[in-house]
Design a protein around this motif. Structure first.
Motif, PDB file in Angstrom:
ATOM      1  N   ALA A   1      25.501  36.616  36.498  1.00 18.60           N
ATOM      2  CA  ALA A   1      26.043  36.460  35.143  1.00 18.60           C
ATOM      3  C   ALA A   1      25.468  35.209  34.480  1.00 18.60           C
ATOM      4  N   LEU A   2      25.327  34.144  35.246  1.00 14.52           N
ATOM      5  CA  LEU A   2      24.734  32.915  34.706  1.00 14.52           C
ATOM      6  C   LEU A   2      23.265  33.131  34.358  1.00 14.52           C
ATOM      7  N   LEU A   3      22.559  33.862  35.214  1.00 19.50           N
ATOM      8  CA  LEU A   3      21.146  34.149  34.960  1.00 19.50           C
ATOM      9  C   LEU A   3      20.969  34.947  33.668  1.00 19.50           C
ATOM     10  N   GLU A   4      21.801  35.954  33.476  1.00 20.94           N
ATOM     11  CA  GLU A   4      21.603  36.880  32.369  1.00 20.94           C
ATOM     12  C   GLU A   4      22.230  36.408  31.056  1.00 20.94           C
TER      13      GLU A   4
ATOM     14  N   THR B   1      -3.716  33.141  43.971  1.00 17.83           N
ATOM     15  CA  THR B   1      -3.821  33.810  42.665  1.00 17.83           C
ATOM     16  C   THR B   1      -3.080  33.042  41.575  1.00 17.83           C
ATOM     17  N   HIS B   2      -1.912  33.519  41.180  1.00 15.94           N
ATOM     18  CA  HIS B   2      -1.216  32.945  40.020  1.00 15.94           C
ATOM     19  C   HIS B   2      -0.266  31.795  40.363  1.00 15.94           C
ATOM     20  N   ARG B   3       0.000  31.599  41.652  1.00 20.55           N
ATOM     21  CA  ARG B   3       0.949  30.571  42.107  1.00 20.55           C
ATOM     22  C   ARG B   3       2.377  30.842  41.642  1.00 20.55           C
ATOM     23  N   VAL B   4       2.723  32.099  41.420  1.00 21.35           N
ATOM     24  CA  VAL B   4       4.080  32.412  40.981  1.00 21.35           C
ATOM     25  C   VAL B   4       4.741  33.426  41.910  1.00 21.35           C
ATOM     26  N   ILE B   5       6.061  33.344  41.971  1.00 19.91           N
ATOM     27  CA  ILE B   5       6.901  34.250  42.743  1.00 19.91           C
ATOM     28  C   ILE B   5       8.110  34.595  41.881  1.00 19.91           C
ATOM     29  N   GLY B   6       8.529  35.842  41.932  1.00 22.14           N
ATOM     30  CA  GLY B   6       9.720  36.243  41.193  1.00 22.14           C
ATOM     31  C   GLY B   6      10.945  36.209  42.090  1.00 22.14           C
ATOM     32  N   MET B   7      11.891  35.327  41.780  1.00 21.83           N
ATOM     33  CA  MET B   7      13.149  35.279  42.526  1.00 21.83           C
ATOM     34  C   MET B   7      14.106  36.293  41.915  1.00 21.83           C
ATOM     35  N   ILE B   8      14.719  37.105  42.773  1.00 19.23           N
ATOM     36  CA  ILE B   8      15.623  38.143  42.286  1.00 19.23           C
ATOM     37  C   ILE B   8      16.652  38.433  43.363  1.00 19.23           C
ATOM     38  N   GLN B   9      17.825  38.857  42.954  1.00 23.24           N
ATOM     39  CA  GLN B   9      18.866  39.182  43.921  1.00 23.24           C
ATOM     40  C   GLN B   9      18.838  40.673  44.260  1.00 23.24           C
ATOM     41  N   PRO B  10      19.114  41.010  45.520  1.00 18.92           N
ATOM     42  CA  PRO B  10      19.329  42.417  45.855  1.00 18.92           C
ATOM     43  C   PRO B  10      20.676  42.864  45.295  1.00 18.92           C
ATOM     44  N   GLU B  11      20.831  44.154  45.113  1.00 21.00           N
ATOM     45  CA  GLU B  11      22.106  44.707  44.647  1.00 21.00           C
ATOM     46  C   GLU B  11      23.200  44.312  45.632  1.00 21.00           C
ATOM     47  N   PRO B  12      24.270  43.625  45.166  1.00 20.38           N
ATOM     48  CA  PRO B  12      25.276  43.097  46.098  1.00 20.38           C
ATOM     49  C   PRO B  12      25.962  44.154  46.948  1.00 20.38           C
ATOM     50  N   GLU B  13      26.155  45.350  46.410  1.00 21.58           N
ATOM     51  CA  GLU B  13      26.905  46.357  47.160  1.00 21.58           C
ATOM     52  C   GLU B  13      26.034  47.551  47.522  1.00 21.58           C
ATOM     53  N   ASP B  14      24.783  47.284  47.805  1.00 17.94           N
ATOM     54  CA  ASP B  14      23.892  48.335  48.272  1.00 17.94           C
ATOM     55  C   ASP B  14      24.224  48.590  49.749  1.00 17.94           C
TER      56      ASP B  14
ATOM     57  N   GLY C   1      22.425  35.435  46.309  1.00 19.93           N
ATOM     58  CA  GLY C   1      23.061  34.166  45.994  1.00 19.93           C
ATOM     59  C   GLY C   1      22.126  33.100  45.476  1.00 19.93           C
ATOM     60  N   ALA C   2      20.837  33.423  45.378  1.00 17.31           N
ATOM     61  CA  ALA C   2      19.860  32.438  44.891  1.00 17.31           C
ATOM     62  C   ALA C   2      19.741  32.548  43.373  1.00 17.31           C
ATOM     63  N   LEU C   3      19.730  31.421  42.708  1.00 19.16           N
ATOM     64  CA  LEU C   3      19.602  31.402  41.253  1.00 19.16           C
ATOM     65  C   LEU C   3      18.545  30.390  40.849  1.00 19.16           C
ATOM     66  N   LEU C   4      17.493  30.893  40.224  1.00 16.98           N
ATOM     67  CA  LEU C   4      16.464  30.039  39.632  1.00 16.98           C
ATOM     68  C   LEU C   4      16.530  30.230  38.130  1.00 16.98           C
ATOM     69  N   LEU C   5      16.475  29.137  37.389  1.00 21.45           N
ATOM     70  CA  LEU C   5      16.518  29.187  35.927  1.00 21.45           C
ATOM     71  C   LEU C   5      15.325  28.440  35.358  1.00 21.45           C
ATOM     72  N   PRO C   6      14.954  28.723  34.110  1.00 20.50           N
ATOM     73  CA  PRO C   6      13.790  28.057  33.511  1.00 20.50           C
ATOM     74  C   PRO C   6      13.883  26.534  33.619  1.00 20.50           C
ATOM     75  N   ARG C   7      12.817  25.954  34.126  1.00 19.06           N
ATOM     76  CA  ARG C   7      12.652  24.513  34.323  1.00 19.06           C
ATOM     77  C   ARG C   7      13.561  23.933  35.407  1.00 19.06           C
ATOM     78  N   GLY C   8      14.319  24.800  36.076  1.00 19.06           N
ATOM     79  CA  GLY C   8      15.067  24.369  37.249  1.00 19.06           C
ATOM     80  C   GLY C   8      14.158  24.366  38.463  1.00 19.06           C
ATOM     81  N   GLN C   9      14.573  23.676  39.508  1.00 23.12           N
ATOM     82  CA  GLN C   9      13.761  23.592  40.724  1.00 23.12           C
ATOM     83  C   GLN C   9      14.532  24.121  41.916  1.00 23.12           C
TER      84      GLN C   9
END
Length: 223
Positions: free
Chosen positions: A189-192, A52-65, A24-32
């Motif tokens: 869907a909004l992310l992609e 290191t790089h100061r970055v983290i990748g936000m991603i959703q788990p498969e909803p129906e796993d 349910g988490a959504l991060l978009l470019p230049r969003g906070q």
């Protein structure tokens, strides 16, 4: 890289990153995105990211796993975020803010010794994300605001209309996409969505569906 890392293009960004699965988490470019970190493995992830790089990748788990054991499968598209604010609390938590840089596609999840997950990624499908406000002129702002007003009325949402009216199209579309109380599939869907115009259209469509269903979250405040 490090504290003053600047990510102006894909060539500046790491190709192996820690990933933080969060439904349910959504991060978009230049969003906070504010995050409250307390699990030991994610505290370690933040420690390593800051070193290191100061970055983290936000991603959703498969909803129906439906697996009962092991880590859930990850969706293939997430968003890279840079740690732009960071604070430690007195009770072993980190409070931080991620600022979105670019979406990415997972090439492969890596077998690692860290407690948190890592993946090799590609930015190739999302190079437009490195250009601020790309495609703003194509957004149907009036249509978006009309849908937002109807959604707010249906769900008794409090909205900072002054802020909305002053926001450029990119900030408006992305902030609304991140804030609106939609489910994981809608968020993905909004992310992609390939362009800002398309994301605004998806946002309007989802909003209209939610109004028709009579669903929503009355306690939510958009600002």
């Amino acid at each position: 890289m490090g504290m003053n890392a600047v990510y102006n293009g894909a060539e500046d960004c790491p190709l192996v990153i820690p990933v933080f699965p969060l439904a349910g988490a959504l991060l978009l470019p230049r969003g906070q995105m504010p995050l409250n970190i307390f699990e030991p493995r994610y505290l370690a992830m933040v420690d390593d990211a800051i070193r290191t790089h100061r970055v983290i990748g936000m991603i959703q788990p498969e909803p129906e796993d439906g697996r009962q054991t092991g880590e859930p499968e990850l969706l293939q598209v997430g968003c890279l975020g840079r740690i732009t604010q960071f604070a430690e609390t007195g009770d072993d938590r980190y409070v931080l803010t991620l600022t979105g840089i670019s979406r990415f596609r997972i090439v492969e999840e890596l077998s690692v010794t860290t407690a948190y997950r890592q993946a090799r990624i590609s930015y190739d499908d999302f190079l437009i994300d490195f250009t601020a406000r790309a495609g703003e002129d194509e957004v149907d702002r009036n249509g978006l605001l009309k849908a937002l007003r109807a959604f707010a009325k249906a769900n008794e949402l409090k909205i900072d209309w002054k802020g909305v009216n002053e926001a450029p199209n990119e900030a408006l579309v992305n902030a609304l996409s991140m804030m609106c109380p939609f489910g994981p599939r809608e968020k993905q869907a909004l992310l992609e969505a390939p362009s800002l115009k398309n994301r605004a259209e998806v946002l309007v469509a989802i909003t209209e569906i939610e109004i028709a269903r009579g669903g929503g979250a009355p306690e939510t405040t958009l600002q």
